[in-house]
Motif scaffolding. Structure first.
Motif, mmCIF file in Angstrom:
data_model
loop_
_atom_site.group_PDB
_atom_site.id
_atom_site.type_symbol
_atom_site.label_atom_id
_atom_site.label_comp_id
_atom_site.label_asym_id
_atom_site.label_seq_id
_atom_site.Cartn_x
_atom_site.Cartn_y
_atom_site.Cartn_z
ATOM 1 N N VAL A 307 0.856 -1.188 0.000
ATOM 2 C CA VAL A 307 0.000 0.000 0.000
ATOM 3 C C VAL A 307 0.893 1.239 0.000
ATOM 4 N N PRO A 308 0.745 2.129 -0.976
ATOM 5 C CA PRO A 308 1.615 3.317 -1.024
ATOM 6 C C PRO A 308 1.523 4.147 0.255
ATOM 7 N N GLU A 309 2.661 4.684 0.669
ATOM 8 C CA GLU A 309 2.695 5.478 1.899
ATOM 9 C C GLU A 309 1.786 6.700 1.807
ATOM 10 N N GLU A 310 1.600 7.251 0.594
ATOM 11 C CA GLU A 310 0.799 8.463 0.439
ATOM 12 C C GLU A 310 -0.697 8.182 0.340
ATOM 13 N N PHE A 311 -1.094 6.908 0.322
ATOM 14 C CA PHE A 311 -2.506 6.576 0.127
ATOM 15 C C PHE A 311 -3.286 6.840 1.409
ATOM 16 N N THR A 312 -4.395 7.580 1.287
ATOM 17 C CA THR A 312 -5.217 7.917 2.461
ATOM 18 C C THR A 312 -6.666 7.489 2.291
ATOM 19 N N GLY A 313 -6.933 6.658 1.291
ATOM 20 C CA GLY A 313 -8.281 6.140 1.119
ATOM 21 C C GLY A 313 -8.519 4.928 2.010
ATOM 22 N N TYR A 314 -9.324 4.001 1.512
ATOM 23 C CA TYR A 314 -9.683 2.803 2.275
ATOM 24 C C TYR A 314 -8.939 1.586 1.735
#
Length: 329
Positions: A307-314
């Motif tokens: 999971v990308p570090e910048e991802f803030t979704g679900y």
């Protein structure tokens, strides 16, 4: 030897300069390298609450997954109120559940089209009333050793809830409702039921599933986030055409976007800017593992590293009790 005309040469230089500027703009407008760091963690979508897991190798649409579970890591059964409560208690931000219409017009919360795999009965959910379905043992068919033992047999009696019961039990928690059929009449019935909820509660409800029923829900309840194959196709194709400009097309407004991790890197601005753009038009981005087939999830500490570090979704998971504490940590 003919000599190139200066005017033609200037036009080519001008075209190259314009194309270069556009390419630079597209890069700067979509790279996550220049995005401001965020301290917001990804959120957790618990697929069917806390469920027993199984290998997806060789699974087809008619595979009875209850007959191939792994040794049970906990005592919960999917799509039951105790499993949903346990998922929220473990730290899930959103719980997904499956619904089927019953013979008496209610919605049963149950995964399969037929009851043969998980219960002692035979037939489809539509063959039964809600009261009859509630009397079945939803743990009857689970086995981790090829049928030698059935660890949940006799423990699932009365655990199949109705959608009404789930909504009553979780009056504020976010829920994602999966319509398992492609029957527009089922979408009509679901829209009528959900229309009784007040606007703040509806804002926490999303619906996905077959094109026909979801289209009806989207028409009747435009404030409810929805997703189907047709909606996803319209949204993502439109976004690929204009997303480089930073715009989120109208086709993406108020949608539930389940993006397979293999496709995600091809989206303009993935991950942070894409998620921000979708949220700006009321949409929710869910990252699913692999190709997204057969409910693949981020279920282990190792898979979370993808999971990308910048991802803030679900993040979609089948093991909320494992994944949610790791993300919160």
């Amino acid at each position: 030897m003919p000599v190139k005309r200066p005017r033609l040469r200037k036009k080519r230089y001008a075209l190259a300069a314009v194309l270069g500027l556009l390419a630079g703009f597209a890069y700067l407008n979509n790279t996550s390298l220049l995005a401001a760091p965020s301290d917001q963690r990804p959120r957790v979508l618990a697929h069917r609450g806390l469920a027993q897991t199984f290998s997806t190798e060789g699974v087809e649409n008619d595979t009875c997954t209850a007959e191939r579970i792994a040794p049970p890591p906990h005592g919960y059964l999917e799509n039951t109120i105790p499993s949903m409560r346990a998922a929220f208690d473990a730290g899930a931000d959103l719980v997904e559940l499956d619904v089927h219409i019953t013979r008496d017009g209610q919605f049963a919360v149950f995964h399969d089209w037929e009851v043969d795999c998980r219960t002692e009965a035979t037939g489809t959910t539509r063959d039964f009333t809600m009261a009859e379905l509630r009397g079945l043992d939803v743990g009857y068919g689970y086995t981790a050793d090829g049928g030698r033992t059935f660890p949940f047999r006799g423990k699932g009696e009365g655990l199949m809830p109705s959608l009404d019961e789930v909504l009553a039990e979780f009056p504020h928690e976010p829920l994602l409702i999966h319509v398992k059929s492609d029957d527009p009449a089922e979408g009509e019935a679901l829209a009528r039921r959900l229309s009784a909820l007040d606007p703040p509660r509806l804002a926490e409800i999303a619906v996905y599933g077959g094109d026909a029923p979801v289209r009806v829900v989207r028409e009747r309840l435009p404030r409810v986030r929805t997703m189907s194959k047709a909606i996803m196709k319209d949204c993502l194709l439109s976004y690929e055409a204009v997303g480089w400009t930073g715009a989120a097309p109208g086709a993406c407004a108020n949608t539930e976007l389940h993006v397979p991790e293999g496709y995600a890197p091809w989206l303009w601005g993935w991950p942070s800017k894409f998620t921000e753009r979708m949220e700006s038009v009321g949409s929710r981005v869910v990252l699913v593992a692999g190709s997204g087939g057969f409910s693949e999830g981020f279920d282990t500490p190792e898979s979370l590293r993808r999971v990308p570090e910048e991802f803030t979704g679900y993040v979609w998971t089948n093991r909320a009790e494992v994944v949610a504490p790791l993300i919160r940590r």
